[in-house]
Design a protein around this motif. Sequence first.
Motif, short mmCIF file in Angstrom:
data_model
loop_
_atom_site.label_atom_id
_atom_site.label_comp_id
_atom_site.label_asym_id
_atom_site.label_seq_id
_atom_site.Cartn_x
_atom_site.Cartn_y
_atom_site.Cartn_z
N SER A 162 2.87 8.99 37.29
CA SER A 162 1.71 8.27 37.83
C SER A 162 1.44 8.61 39.28
O SER A 162 0.27 8.68 39.70
CB SER A 162 1.92 6.76 37.67
N LYS A 207 -6.33 10.48 32.84
CA LYS A 207 -4.99 10.32 32.28
C LYS A 207 -4.31 9.04 32.78
O LYS A 207 -3.35 8.57 32.18
CB LYS A 207 -4.12 11.52 32.66
N SER A 208 -4.79 8.51 33.89
CA SER A 208 -4.16 7.35 34.50
C SER A 208 -4.53 6.07 33.76
O SER A 208 -5.58 5.97 33.15
CB SER A 208 -4.59 7.22 35.97
N GLU A 209 -3.65 5.09 33.87
CA GLU A 209 -3.92 3.76 33.32
C GLU A 209 -4.28 2.84 34.47
O GLU A 209 -3.58 2.80 35.49
CB GLU A 209 -2.69 3.22 32.58
N ASN A 263 -7.16 13.95 36.17
CA ASN A 263 -6.00 13.11 36.47
C ASN A 263 -6.33 11.63 36.34
O ASN A 263 -5.54 10.84 35.81
CB ASN A 263 -5.49 13.41 37.88
N LEU A 264 -7.51 11.26 36.84
CA LEU A 264 -7.91 9.86 36.74
C LEU A 264 -8.08 9.42 35.29
O LEU A 264 -7.77 8.29 34.92
CB LEU A 264 -9.20 9.63 37.52
N THR A 284 -5.08 2.47 40.09
CA THR A 284 -4.31 2.87 38.91
C THR A 284 -2.92 2.26 38.94
O THR A 284 -2.39 1.95 40.01
CB THR A 284 -4.19 4.41 38.83
N SER A 324 1.32 2.18 37.89
CA SER A 324 2.45 3.12 37.94
C SER A 324 3.18 3.06 36.61
O SER A 324 4.41 2.95 36.55
CB SER A 324 3.39 2.76 39.10
N LEU A 340 -0.72 11.57 39.49
CA LEU A 340 -2.06 11.42 38.93
C LEU A 340 -2.98 10.64 39.88
O LEU A 340 -4.20 10.69 39.74
CB LEU A 340 -2.00 10.70 37.58
N ARG A 341 -2.38 9.94 40.83
CA ARG A 341 -3.17 9.19 41.81
C ARG A 341 -3.96 10.18 42.67
O ARG A 341 -3.52 11.30 42.92
CB ARG A 341 -2.25 8.34 42.66
N SER A 364 1.49 -2.93 37.52
CA SER A 364 2.10 -2.16 36.43
C SER A 364 2.93 -3.02 35.49
O SER A 364 3.20 -4.19 35.76
CB SER A 364 2.98 -1.04 37.02
N SER A 384 -6.18 3.20 45.95
CA SER A 384 -6.29 4.08 44.77
C SER A 384 -5.90 5.51 45.08
O SER A 384 -5.91 6.36 44.20
CB SER A 384 -7.72 4.03 44.22
#
Length: 496
Positions: free
Chosen positions: A452, A305-307, A302-303, A445, A447, A455-456, A197, A472
């Motif tokens: 976050s 939306k995750s970075e 959710n995935l 992903t 944090s 969303l995991r 992150s 993950s």
Amino acid sequence: MSKVVVIGAGIGGMSAAARIAKAGHQVEIYEAANFVGGKCRTEWIGRYAFDTGPSLLTLPAVYRDFFLKTGPVMEEVLTQIPVNPAFDYRFADGSSVNFANLSRYQTLQAITSSFGAEAAAQWDQIMKRAEAMWDVSREPFIESELTSIAALFKRVTLLRDLLIIAPLKSLRELATEKLTDQRLRFIVDRYATYSGSDPRKAPAVLLSIAFVEEAFGAWHLAGGIGQLALAIERRCLDLGVKIYLNSPVSKIKTEKGVATGITLVDGAEIQADFIVSNSDASLTYQKLISPDEKRAKSERRNLAKSESSLAGFSLLLGLRPASAEEKLNHHTILFPADYDAEFEAIFTKKEPVTNPTIYICAPNDKSMVKSENKESWFVLVNAPRHDPKNGWDWSTNGEQYAKQIINKLDKLGLNVSNRLDLMKFRTPLDLQEYAMAPGGSIYGTSSNSASSAFLRASNRSKIKNLYCVGGSAHPGGGLPLVGISADIVSEIIGKA
């Protein structure tokens, strides 16, 4: 007795398999590669061995618990070696500081000697905050199944917990607020990279990693950290788990929102009462499950939306004997003058870092070399993911970047070129191909937001009888958290 199929023989998948088998179930693991352990590997190249994934064991109690509850204790199958100093931090201005293993007192003495008494006092205070964060987050956020934000709001200690965790504050903001020495701020920034992150975005609660390292120690395993994967494999086999290598899965079969089995790439179909996916969550939900499966929609959302976490570029260096001045401690971190340039390059520009922070693991372990006084170094720098369409294409220029890093090591006085006996490099594309980590993202992903964690991928999928473990999935990446995810899933299946 139920039949449980595990997709992937990574640390999370095998740990869950052994625990579930110990409870009396029939367990089979299907692994795409020809080896176990996933990213956790000790690889021999010529006369040198390298930890090419995790190169440090923290929170060993997670695996002590695993071995204790599945058979002979950890001390009978693995040899833990304390790493002291735990970390040797070196800075662009020529200063340095060693953090002691399992001793805040010695670490504070070292900070006082290097940066002054005020800096040491500030570090002591921020470590007390890190300890409080760990105490607050350990049970609800890490050791338990994370079902929803609503469940956390029901906690009696909610207001106190929020004040300690500071969910709207970034790790960088907390460090800037509590520390005046920029070098100590750099060390705090580094805890964000543990989850792939950006410290400017990652939540302040990641500071708790600092306390975990200090309180539970930094450990090496004799023969390399990859010995952990082999020991867990042996435990699985002892408990009757069947492990099928070179057996990639093409599909998770579902019927009316219930997981019923898997299909292998070769067309074979295996029925199961429960499925545990140790595959990367994005592969699980985007590739293995039919796009028509309605119960996968929320996880896919959710995935999306995750970075993704950052990736890594690594060098495997076999070195001829060094002089006493050239010998490194087990873990050395070389910081650049401008740390922010690194995060800008990776997360914004999506390009390799010109002047990266360099992490070197140089284990003083004679069993990891086959020649007297030679050294095996694992060198890692943070890097952007492999993403030819929207970012960086790692299919070319890897050798040029490797030479660039070696040149920097030479300029820093480490005399690598003159001692170089072997050199291999691994790009994020390599990691994607051999560990099935999309883009080479080390931790799935990142944090990079307060939300976050939610969303995991959940351990318990909305698809009935499907569960997720590994870096993950909840609670996240790194050996301790992966082991905890396996414990959570095995407990859920045990109660099903």
